[in-house]
Write a protein that holds these residues in place. Structure first.
Motif, PDB file in Angstrom:
ATOM      1  N   PHE A 243     -75.679  17.737  38.357  1.00 17.74           N
ATOM      2  CA  PHE A 243     -74.619  17.139  37.545  1.00 17.74           C
ATOM      3  C   PHE A 243     -74.359  17.956  36.276  1.00 17.74           C
ATOM      4  CE2 PHE A 243     -73.454  14.174  34.074  1.00 17.74           C
ATOM      5  CZ  PHE A 243     -72.236  13.710  34.567  1.00 17.74           C
ATOM      6  N   SER A 244     -75.407  18.476  35.673  1.00 21.01           N
ATOM      7  CA  SER A 244     -75.271  19.211  34.411  1.00 21.01           C
ATOM      8  C   SER A 244     -74.490  20.511  34.572  1.00 21.01           C
ATOM      9  CB  SER A 244     -76.649  19.512  33.823  1.00 21.01           C
ATOM     10  OG  SER A 244     -77.378  20.399  34.662  1.00 21.01           O
ATOM     11  N   LYS A 245     -74.316  20.977  35.804  1.00 21.69           N
ATOM     12  CA  LYS A 245     -73.581  22.219  36.059  1.00 21.69           C
ATOM     13  C   LYS A 245     -72.085  21.994  36.247  1.00 21.69           C
ATOM     14  CE  LYS A 245     -77.667  23.987  38.482  1.00 21.69           C
ATOM     15  NZ  LYS A 245     -78.210  24.380  39.797  1.00 21.69           N
ATOM     16  N   GLU A 246     -71.671  20.715  36.354  1.00 22.64           N
ATOM     17  CA  GLU A 246     -70.264  20.403  36.597  1.00 22.64           C
ATOM     18  C   GLU A 246     -69.414  20.679  35.360  1.00 22.64           C
ATOM     19  OE1 GLU A 246     -68.771  19.742  39.270  1.00 22.64           O
ATOM     20  OE2 GLU A 246     -70.460  19.351  40.615  1.00 22.64           O
ATOM     21  N   THR A 247     -68.200  21.163  35.607  1.00 18.51           N
ATOM     22  CA  THR A 247     -67.264  21.423  34.519  1.00 18.51           C
ATOM     23  C   THR A 247     -65.944  20.672  34.700  1.00 18.51           C
ATOM     24  OG1 THR A 247     -66.462  23.405  35.685  1.00 18.51           O
ATOM     25  CG2 THR A 247     -68.232  23.716  34.063  1.00 18.51           C
ATOM     26  N   ASN A 248     -65.657  20.240  35.921  1.00 16.00           N
ATOM     27  CA  ASN A 248     -64.415  19.524  36.181  1.00 16.00           C
ATOM     28  C   ASN A 248     -64.530  18.079  35.704  1.00 16.00           C
ATOM     29  OD1 ASN A 248     -62.615  17.719  37.945  1.00 16.00           O
ATOM     30  ND2 ASN A 248     -61.803  19.763  38.376  1.00 16.00           N
ATOM     31  N   LYS A 249     -63.609  17.660  34.843  1.00 19.18           N
ATOM     32  CA  LYS A 249     -63.697  16.340  34.213  1.00 19.18           C
ATOM     33  C   LYS A 249     -63.673  15.207  35.232  1.00 19.18           C
ATOM     34  CE  LYS A 249     -61.823  13.711  30.313  1.00 19.18           C
ATOM     35  NZ  LYS A 249     -61.750  12.407  30.965  1.00 19.18           N
ATOM     36  N   SER A 250     -62.792  15.287  36.208  1.00 20.11           N
ATOM     37  CA  SER A 250     -62.699  14.209  37.201  1.00 20.11           C
ATOM     38  C   SER A 250     -63.947  14.146  38.073  1.00 20.11           C
ATOM     39  CB  SER A 250     -61.449  14.393  38.076  1.00 20.11           C
ATOM     40  OG  SER A 250     -61.503  15.619  38.782  1.00 20.11           O
TER      41      SER A 250
ATOM     42  N   ASN B 254     -75.247   3.887  28.482  1.00 18.36           N
ATOM     43  CA  ASN B 254     -74.136   2.930  28.533  1.00 18.36           C
ATOM     44  C   ASN B 254     -73.001   3.346  27.603  1.00 18.36           C
ATOM     45  OD1 ASN B 254     -75.310   1.244  30.458  1.00 18.36           O
ATOM     46  ND2 ASN B 254     -76.397   0.040  28.928  1.00 18.36           N
ATOM     47  N   ARG B 255     -73.353   3.890  26.443  1.00 18.78           N
ATOM     48  CA  ARG B 255     -72.309   4.387  25.533  1.00 18.78           C
ATOM     49  C   ARG B 255     -71.637   5.635  26.103  1.00 18.78           C
ATOM     50  NH1 ARG B 255     -76.228   3.231  21.509  1.00 18.78           N
ATOM     51  NH2 ARG B 255     -76.724   5.455  21.342  1.00 18.78           N
ATOM     52  N   ASN B 256     -72.449   6.528  26.666  1.00 21.20           N
ATOM     53  CA  ASN B 256     -71.910   7.769  27.220  1.00 21.20           C
ATOM     54  C   ASN B 256     -71.004   7.535  28.417  1.00 21.20           C
ATOM     55  OD1 ASN B 256     -73.299   9.252  25.310  1.00 21.20           O
ATOM     56  ND2 ASN B 256     -74.991   9.797  26.679  1.00 21.20           N
ATOM     57  N   MET B 257     -71.264   6.464  29.152  1.00 20.52           N
ATOM     58  CA  MET B 257     -70.471   6.196  30.355  1.00 20.52           C
ATOM     59  C   MET B 257     -69.026   5.823  30.029  1.00 20.52           C
ATOM     60  SD  MET B 257     -72.079   6.815  33.143  1.00 20.52           S
ATOM     61  CE  MET B 257     -71.067   5.923  34.340  1.00 20.52           C
ATOM     62  N   LEU B 258     -68.743   5.497  28.774  1.00 19.56           N
ATOM     63  CA  LEU B 258     -67.363   5.208  28.392  1.00 19.56           C
ATOM     64  C   LEU B 258     -66.501   6.462  28.509  1.00 19.56           C
ATOM     65  CD1 LEU B 258     -68.044   2.983  25.238  1.00 19.56           C
ATOM     66  CD2 LEU B 258     -67.396   2.232  27.543  1.00 19.56           C
ATOM     67  N   GLU B 259     -67.124   7.603  28.272  1.00 21.18           N
ATOM     68  CA  GLU B 259     -66.443   8.889  28.430  1.00 21.18           C
ATOM     69  C   GLU B 259     -67.488   9.925  28.838  1.00 21.18           C
ATOM     70  OE1 GLU B 259     -63.335  11.798  25.988  1.00 21.18           O
ATOM     71  OE2 GLU B 259     -63.978   9.870  25.160  1.00 21.18           O
ATOM     72  N   PRO B 260     -67.889   9.932  30.098  1.00 18.57           N
ATOM     73  CA  PRO B 260     -69.002  10.770  30.543  1.00 18.57           C
ATOM     74  C   PRO B 260     -68.725  12.263  30.426  1.00 18.57           C
ATOM     75  CG  PRO B 260     -67.912   9.752  32.425  1.00 18.57           C
ATOM     76  CD  PRO B 260     -67.328   9.131  31.199  1.00 18.57           C
ATOM     77  N   THR B 261     -69.794  12.998  30.112  1.00 16.96           N
ATOM     78  CA  THR B 261     -69.755  14.461  30.099  1.00 16.96           C
ATOM     79  C   THR B 261     -70.937  14.955  30.935  1.00 16.96           C
ATOM     80  OG1 THR B 261     -71.217  14.770  28.188  1.00 16.96           O
ATOM     81  CG2 THR B 261     -68.868  14.340  27.729  1.00 16.96           C
ATOM     82  N   SER B 262     -71.064  16.268  31.041  1.00 15.69           N
ATOM     83  CA  SER B 262     -72.172  16.833  31.816  1.00 15.69           C
ATOM     84  C   SER B 262     -73.522  16.593  31.140  1.00 15.69           C
ATOM     85  CB  SER B 262     -71.958  18.335  32.018  1.00 15.69           C
ATOM     86  OG  SER B 262     -71.854  18.998  30.769  1.00 15.69           O
TER      87      SER B 262
END
Length: 212
Positions: A122-129, A162-170
């Motif tokens: 997951f940490s290697k992903e760059t595509n937002k969707s 839970n906070r990060n899931m509002l706008e998830p990143t890698s």
């Protein structure tokens, strides 16, 4: 005598009508299938979750997109010896992760490795969707209390997720991944090093190595 029978029959009919009008006898606490009594049902669900965890924890190799459990991964004698030096050296190669993962499966805690591997990818992903979709899947598989593969995280890390899931990143699961890595290092790794699995592997690899 006839009037007594008539009176008794009237009382019986009256009692039946009152019972029907009142919906029957009141449900007893703990009686299965009664509304308003979630405690017993909840307990049953949690027990089923524990059993399901044991049965399903090792069934996701293909779904994780990794071959770390491939039996063809044969470590060298040097690799096996290095595993005894540190947990980092055990986890840095696919053969080490495979052996350790097989050990975790015997302790019904393979979900810890599965979660760590999922976070690595997951940490290697760059595509937002893609990040949003994978974050949701990881959350449902390993963070949700309803999942049979739920990993053990403290409340602080759960709040961060839970906070990060509002706008998830890698980096959404970075804290959780580190906590599970530390848990495996402190808890499972020492047992792995003292297990018959590791000792047998070390012995067999050493015997197969050419003598100097």
């Amino acid at each position: 005598m006839g009037s007594e029978r008539m009176e008794m029959r009237k009382r019986q009919m009256s009692g039946q009508q009152e019972s029907a009008a009142g919906g029957g006898t009141a449900p007893q606490p703990g009686q299965p299938g009664q509304p308003g009594q979630p405690g017993q049902a909840h307990l049953t669900v949690r027990n089923e979750d524990r059993e399901e965890r044991n049965q399903r924890a090792s069934c996701d190799v293909a779904a994780e997109g990794t071959t770390d459990c491939d039996e063809s991964l044969k470590p060298t004698a040097e690799e096996v010896r290095l595993w005894g030096q540190s947990f980092d050296k055990l986890m840095c190669g696919p053969a080490g992760r495979s052996a350790f993962r097989q050990f975790l499966r015997t302790e019904f805690s393979e979900e810890n490795m599965l979660f760590w591997l999922a976070c690595e990818e997951f940490s290697k992903e760059t595509n937002k969707s893609v990040i949003e979709e994978k974050a949701r899947l990881i959350y449902e598989d390993y963070i949700s209390i309803l999942s049979p593969k739920e990993v053990s995280l403290d409340s602080r890390v759960r709040d961060v997720i839970n906070r990060n899931m509002l706008e998830p990143t890698s980096h959404t699961f970075d804290d959780a991944q580190l906590q599970i890595y530390t848990l495996m290092q402190r808890d499972s790794y020492p047992r792995f090093m003292n297990s018959p699995v590791y000792k047998s592997l070390l012995k067999s690899i050493s015997e197969q190595s050419p003598e100097s």
